[in-house]
Design a protein around this motif. Structure first.
Motif, PDB file in Angstrom:
ATOM      1  N   LEU A  34      55.424  10.099  43.910  1.00 31.94           N
ATOM      2  CA  LEU A  34      56.561   9.208  43.697  1.00 31.94           C
ATOM      3  C   LEU A  34      56.366   7.921  44.478  1.00 31.94           C
ATOM      4  O   LEU A  34      55.921   7.934  45.628  1.00 31.94           O
ATOM      5  N   ALA A  35      56.710   6.800  43.849  1.00 32.10           N
ATOM      6  CA  ALA A  35      56.590   5.504  44.498  1.00 32.10           C
ATOM      7  C   ALA A  35      57.941   4.834  44.714  1.00 32.10           C
ATOM      8  O   ALA A  35      58.118   4.051  45.642  1.00 32.10           O
ATOM      9  N   CYS A  36      58.903   5.139  43.842  1.00 31.06           N
ATOM     10  CA  CYS A  36      60.207   4.480  43.928  1.00 31.06           C
ATOM     11  C   CYS A  36      61.201   5.257  43.087  1.00 31.06           C
ATOM     12  O   CYS A  36      60.822   5.873  42.084  1.00 31.06           O
ATOM     13  N   PHE A  37      62.453   5.277  43.498  1.00 32.95           N
ATOM     14  CA  PHE A  37      63.500   5.781  42.620  1.00 32.95           C
ATOM     15  C   PHE A  37      64.839   5.143  42.942  1.00 32.95           C
ATOM     16  O   PHE A  37      65.005   4.500  43.986  1.00 32.95           O
ATOM     17  N   ALA A  38      65.766   5.279  42.004  1.00 32.35           N
ATOM     18  CA  ALA A  38      67.101   4.697  42.152  1.00 32.35           C
ATOM     19  C   ALA A  38      68.119   5.654  41.567  1.00 32.35           C
ATOM     20  O   ALA A  38      67.829   6.397  40.624  1.00 32.35           O
ATOM     21  N   LEU A  39      69.323   5.612  42.108  1.00 27.47           N
ATOM     22  CA  LEU A  39      70.400   6.520  41.733  1.00 27.47           C
ATOM     23  C   LEU A  39      71.620   5.703  41.340  1.00 27.47           C
ATOM     24  O   LEU A  39      71.902   4.665  41.959  1.00 27.47           O
ATOM     25  N   THR A  40      72.342   6.148  40.325  1.00 24.77           N
ATOM     26  CA  THR A  40      73.607   5.492  39.999  1.00 24.77           C
ATOM     27  C   THR A  40      74.635   5.782  41.095  1.00 24.77           C
ATOM     28  O   THR A  40      74.487   6.725  41.875  1.00 24.77           O
ATOM     29  N   THR A  41      75.675   4.968  41.144  1.00 24.93           N
ATOM     30  CA  THR A  41      76.693   5.121  42.187  1.00 24.93           C
ATOM     31  C   THR A  41      77.311   6.510  42.185  1.00 24.93           C
ATOM     32  O   THR A  41      77.595   7.079  43.235  1.00 24.93           O
ATOM     33  N   ASP A  42      77.503   7.093  40.973  1.00 27.54           N
ATOM     34  CA  ASP A  42      78.106   8.419  40.886  1.00 27.54           C
ATOM     35  C   ASP A  42      77.085   9.543  41.036  1.00 27.54           C
ATOM     36  O   ASP A  42      77.443  10.719  41.042  1.00 27.54           O
ATOM     37  N   GLY A  43      75.801   9.189  41.143  1.00 30.26           N
ATOM     38  CA  GLY A  43      74.772  10.189  41.358  1.00 30.26           C
ATOM     39  C   GLY A  43      74.359  10.972  40.134  1.00 30.26           C
ATOM     40  O   GLY A  43      73.621  11.949  40.242  1.00 30.26           O
ATOM     41  N   GLN A  44      74.777  10.562  38.949  1.00 27.73           N
ATOM     42  CA  GLN A  44      74.462  11.328  37.742  1.00 27.73           C
ATOM     43  C   GLN A  44      73.116  10.979  37.124  1.00 27.73           C
ATOM     44  O   GLN A  44      72.485  11.817  36.483  1.00 27.73           O
ATOM     45  N   LEU A  45      72.675   9.732  37.273  1.00 23.29           N
ATOM     46  CA  LEU A  45      71.414   9.298  36.686  1.00 23.29           C
ATOM     47  C   LEU A  45      70.421   8.931  37.773  1.00 23.29           C
ATOM     48  O   LEU A  45      70.782   8.288  38.777  1.00 23.29           O
ATOM     49  N   LEU A  46      69.161   9.313  37.570  1.00 20.55           N
ATOM     50  CA  LEU A  46      68.083   9.016  38.502  1.00 20.55           C
ATOM     51  C   LEU A  46      66.945   8.353  37.742  1.00 20.55           C
ATOM     52  O   LEU A  46      66.498   8.862  36.717  1.00 20.55           O
ATOM     53  N   ALA A  47      66.477   7.204  38.229  1.00 22.29           N
ATOM     54  CA  ALA A  47      65.288   6.549  37.681  1.00 22.29           C
ATOM     55  C   ALA A  47      64.140   6.749  38.651  1.00 22.29           C
ATOM     56  O   ALA A  47      64.302   6.586  39.861  1.00 22.29           O
ATOM     57  N   THR A  48      62.964   7.110  38.131  1.00 26.45           N
ATOM     58  CA  THR A  48      61.808   7.378  38.977  1.00 26.45           C
ATOM     59  C   THR A  48      60.585   6.622  38.463  1.00 26.45           C
ATOM     60  O   THR A  48      60.437   6.382  37.271  1.00 26.45           O
ATOM     61  N   ALA A  49      59.701   6.257  39.408  1.00 25.23           N
ATOM     62  CA  ALA A  49      58.406   5.671  39.078  1.00 25.23           C
ATOM     63  C   ALA A  49      57.370   6.293  39.994  1.00 25.23           C
ATOM     64  O   ALA A  49      57.665   6.625  41.153  1.00 25.23           O
ATOM     65  N   SER A  50      56.166   6.457  39.497  1.00 23.18           N
ATOM     66  CA  SER A  50      55.089   7.056  40.286  1.00 23.18           C
ATOM     67  C   SER A  50      54.180   5.966  40.842  1.00 23.18           C
ATOM     68  O   SER A  50      54.362   4.775  40.574  1.00 23.18           O
ATOM     69  N   THR A  51      53.167   6.378  41.594  1.00 22.88           N
ATOM     70  CA  THR A  51      52.217   5.423  42.149  1.00 22.88           C
ATOM     71  C   THR A  51      51.395   4.750  41.060  1.00 22.88           C
ATOM     72  O   THR A  51      50.807   3.698  41.286  1.00 22.88           O
ATOM     73  N   PRO A  81      55.867   8.353  53.419  1.00 19.30           N
ATOM     74  CA  PRO A  81      55.720   7.179  54.296  1.00 19.30           C
ATOM     75  C   PRO A  81      56.648   6.025  53.942  1.00 19.30           C
ATOM     76  O   PRO A  81      56.976   5.213  54.811  1.00 19.30           O
ATOM     77  N   LYS A  82      57.072   5.935  52.678  1.00 21.42           N
ATOM     78  CA  LYS A  82      57.989   4.858  52.280  1.00 21.42           C
ATOM     79  C   LYS A  82      59.439   5.166  52.618  1.00 21.42           C
ATOM     80  O   LYS A  82      60.309   4.306  52.456  1.00 21.42           O
ATOM     81  N   GLY A  83      59.716   6.394  53.056  1.00 19.25           N
ATOM     82  CA  GLY A  83      61.097   6.757  53.358  1.00 19.25           C
ATOM     83  C   GLY A  83      61.968   6.822  52.126  1.00 19.25           C
ATOM     84  O   GLY A  83      63.144   6.437  52.155  1.00 19.25           O
ATOM     85  N   LEU A  84      61.429   7.326  51.020  1.00 19.20           N
ATOM     86  CA  LEU A  84      62.195   7.396  49.776  1.00 19.20           C
ATOM     87  C   LEU A  84      63.377   8.340  49.928  1.00 19.20           C
ATOM     88  O   LEU A  84      63.230   9.492  50.329  1.00 19.20           O
ATOM     89  N   CYS A  85      64.550   7.840  49.600  1.00 16.82           N
ATOM     90  CA  CYS A  85      65.778   8.637  49.630  1.00 16.82           C
ATOM     91  C   CYS A  85      66.872   7.804  48.985  1.00 16.82           C
ATOM     92  O   CYS A  85      66.914   6.583  49.161  1.00 16.82           O
ATOM     93  N   ALA A  86      67.731   8.452  48.220  1.00 16.31           N
ATOM     94  CA  ALA A  86      68.857   7.756  47.591  1.00 16.31           C
ATOM     95  C   ALA A  86      70.075   8.652  47.660  1.00 16.31           C
ATOM     96  O   ALA A  86      69.967   9.877  47.544  1.00 16.31           O
ATOM     97  N   VAL A  87      71.246   8.044  47.860  1.00 14.44           N
ATOM     98  CA  VAL A  87      72.486   8.809  47.943  1.00 14.44           C
ATOM     99  C   VAL A  87      73.546   8.156  47.065  1.00 14.44           C
ATOM    100  O   VAL A  87      73.585   6.940  46.907  1.00 14.44           O
ATOM    101  N   SER A  88      74.402   8.983  46.485  1.00 12.99           N
ATOM    102  CA  SER A  88      75.526   8.473  45.704  1.00 12.99           C
ATOM    103  C   SER A  88      76.595   7.942  46.656  1.00 12.99           C
ATOM    104  O   SER A  88      76.595   8.257  47.850  1.00 12.99           O
ATOM    105  N   GLN A  89      77.536   7.159  46.118  1.00 12.06           N
ATOM    106  CA  GLN A  89      78.535   6.528  46.979  1.00 12.06           C
ATOM    107  C   GLN A  89      79.975   6.886  46.633  1.00 12.06           C
ATOM    108  O   GLN A  89      80.892   6.448  47.317  1.00 12.06           O
ATOM    109  N   LEU A  90      80.198   7.685  45.603  1.00 10.61           N
ATOM    110  CA  LEU A  90      81.564   8.097  45.286  1.00 10.61           C
ATOM    111  C   LEU A  90      82.063   9.088  46.326  1.00 10.61           C
ATOM    112  O   LEU A  90      81.346  10.015  46.722  1.00 10.61           O
ATOM    113  N   THR A  91      83.296   8.920  46.755  1.00  9.54           N
ATOM    114  CA  THR A  91      83.875   9.818  47.749  1.00  9.54           C
ATOM    115  C   THR A  91      84.010  11.228  47.203  1.00  9.54           C
ATOM    116  O   THR A  91      83.848  12.213  47.940  1.00  9.54           O
TER     117      THR A  91
END
Length: 439
Positions: A263-280, A218-228
């Motif tokens: 899952l409640a939240c997550f974040a991705l580094t620009t290069d997509g190598q590291l992912l941070a996650t948090a639960s409810t 429902p929160k629309g959780l999704c993250a994408v890297s930005q390096l070409t």
């Protein structure tokens, strides 16, 4: 199932956000999503940086639904409603891909702000109200993705509108059978997040490339890297607490369980190598290697349950910022080294040598005897805000600064000491929805 309507017979925007770049020509015989329907043709347009340095006559134009006034603070023009005394209600806030700007969706339009120096770049307020529930920027260019929201949405909640600010109008739309939860943009892709499905489109021709099924999201959780050079997409899997990582360059899919709770939240580094996650539960934040799902570090936000609203990595991946409904923004030091990632990425030399390590309990020497809480890694720096308000966080372009934007219409920029840690220093604070900010 998605249907798509787009103005496409003449041209389509170039997803490369460099100033004054031309739109990509589209071959009318190119293979596309079979649900695509052409509506009308549009003339050749240009893509412009929205930083205020472009030619104002080429960058913005009025439309029958707006009237235009000159902004005295920038080279851009602003479109405002007839009632400038109205203080809008916020429906959405989000940073752009490099965290240099943020977008605000309101109950009668949307606005774009620069973070450093802070200023309103432009706004689009619709005359007949019209709420915007999602605004997704593409770096600083004139193409945005909009979704309606609020009690009187400007657009249907099941449509993604592609807005071209050269023409001050929507040039295309993606329609779905259910409400759109979130939209993510890359230079080459449009990602639309639904409750239990994610659609991936090619930006150049709007061809549907991939569909992903998820657990209820429902929160629309999704993250994408930005390096070409690489494209990593992270979303919830099909089970509670599970993460799905799509490595499109290598055509690999990785599943791993990040938490026991949802899952409640997550974040991705620009290069997509590291992912941070948090639960409810919201007490622990975990950092993973997206390549193989290895847990690299675990830090503790607090002891009580909390709703984590936002997380962000610094550009050099030395720091992680976290906000929650407890009203405190935390900055954690990261201990990831080049050996943990499978490539030659390294930490910034001076910062890595001088940075204070993430605070740990003084009882950590009996780890394994006492509960895990006593050996936890705690935040290096903190900034106190109103408890219960929703804030999003990012790292500023100046060294050791954090930018905080609130759903209460507040903007903060603060600085932390990487050696001493402790309470952050507030550098500036603004209320960005005041009516006088528009003139």
């Amino acid at each position: 199932m998605a249907t798509l309507s787009a103005v496409s017979s003449a041209s389509w925007p170039n997803p490369n956000p460099s100033p004054n770049s031309a739109f990509l020509s589209q071959d009318s015989h190119h293979e596309r999503n079979p649900a695509v329907q052409d509506r009308t043709s549009m003339g050749q347009s240009q893509r412009t940086d929205l930083s205020g340095d472009g030619d104002e006559d080429e960058s913005f134009s009025s439309s029958p639904n707006h009237h235009t006034v000159r902004s005295p603070n920038s080279n851009l023009r602003e479109v405002v409603s007839h009632s400038t005394s109205h203080v809008p209600s916020l429906l959405h806030i989000s940073f752009n891909q490099d965290h240099g700007c943020f977008a605000a969706g309101t109950d009668n339009g949307f606005r774009i702000y620069n973070c450093d120096p802070f200023r309103e770049i432009f706004r689009r307020d619709f005359d007949h109200t019209g709420g915007i529930g999602v605004v997704e920027m593409l770096f600083r260019c004139n193409i945005l993705a909009l979704v309606g929201g609020g009690p009187e949405p400007q657009y249907p909640l099941n449509k993604v509108m592609i807005w071209d600010d050269h023409q001050s109008r929507c040039i295309g739309e993606l329609s779905f059978r259910s409400e759109v939860r979130a939209v993510k943009l890359r230079r080459d892709r449009i990602i639309v997040v639904m409750e239990q499905k994610i659609f991936l489109y090619n930006f150049a021709d709007l061809k549907l490339l991939h569909q992903i099924e998820t657990i209820a999201n429902p929160k629309g959780l999704c993250a994408v890297s930005q390096l070409t050079s690489s494209f990593v997409l992270v979303c919830p899997g099909l089970q509670k607490g599970q993460v799905r990582v799509e490595h499109y360059a290598s055509r690999r899919t990785k599943f791993f369980t990040a938490h026991d709770s949802r899952l409640a939240c997550f974040a991705l580094t620009t290069d997509g190598q590291l992912l941070a996650t948090a639960s409810t539960k919201g007490t622990l934040v975990r950092i993973y290697n997206t390549s193989d799902g290895t847990l690299l570090q675990e830090v503790r936000r607090g002891a009580d349950r909390a709703e984590v609203y936002s997380m962000a990595f610094s550009a050099n991946a030395l720091w992680l910022a976290v906000s929650s409904d407890k009203g405190t923004v935390h900055v954690f030091g990261l201990k990831v080294n080049s050996g943990s990632l499978g490539n030659d990425k390294s930490r910034s030399g001076s910062d890595a040598n001088n940075a204070v390590t993430t605070s740990g309990s003084s009882l950590s020497f009996i780890k394994g005897v006492l509960p895990k809480y006593f050996s936890s890694e705690w935040s290096v720096a903190q900034f106190r805000l109103l408890e219960g308000s929703q804030y999003i966080v990012a790292f500023g372009h100046q060294k050791n600064t954090v930018v905080i934007v609130g759903m209460d219409g507040s903007f903060y920029r603060c600085q932390f000491d990487p050696v001493a840690g402790g309470e952050m220093t507030q550098l500036e604070c603004h209320k960005f929805l005041k009516p006088e900010a528009a003139v």
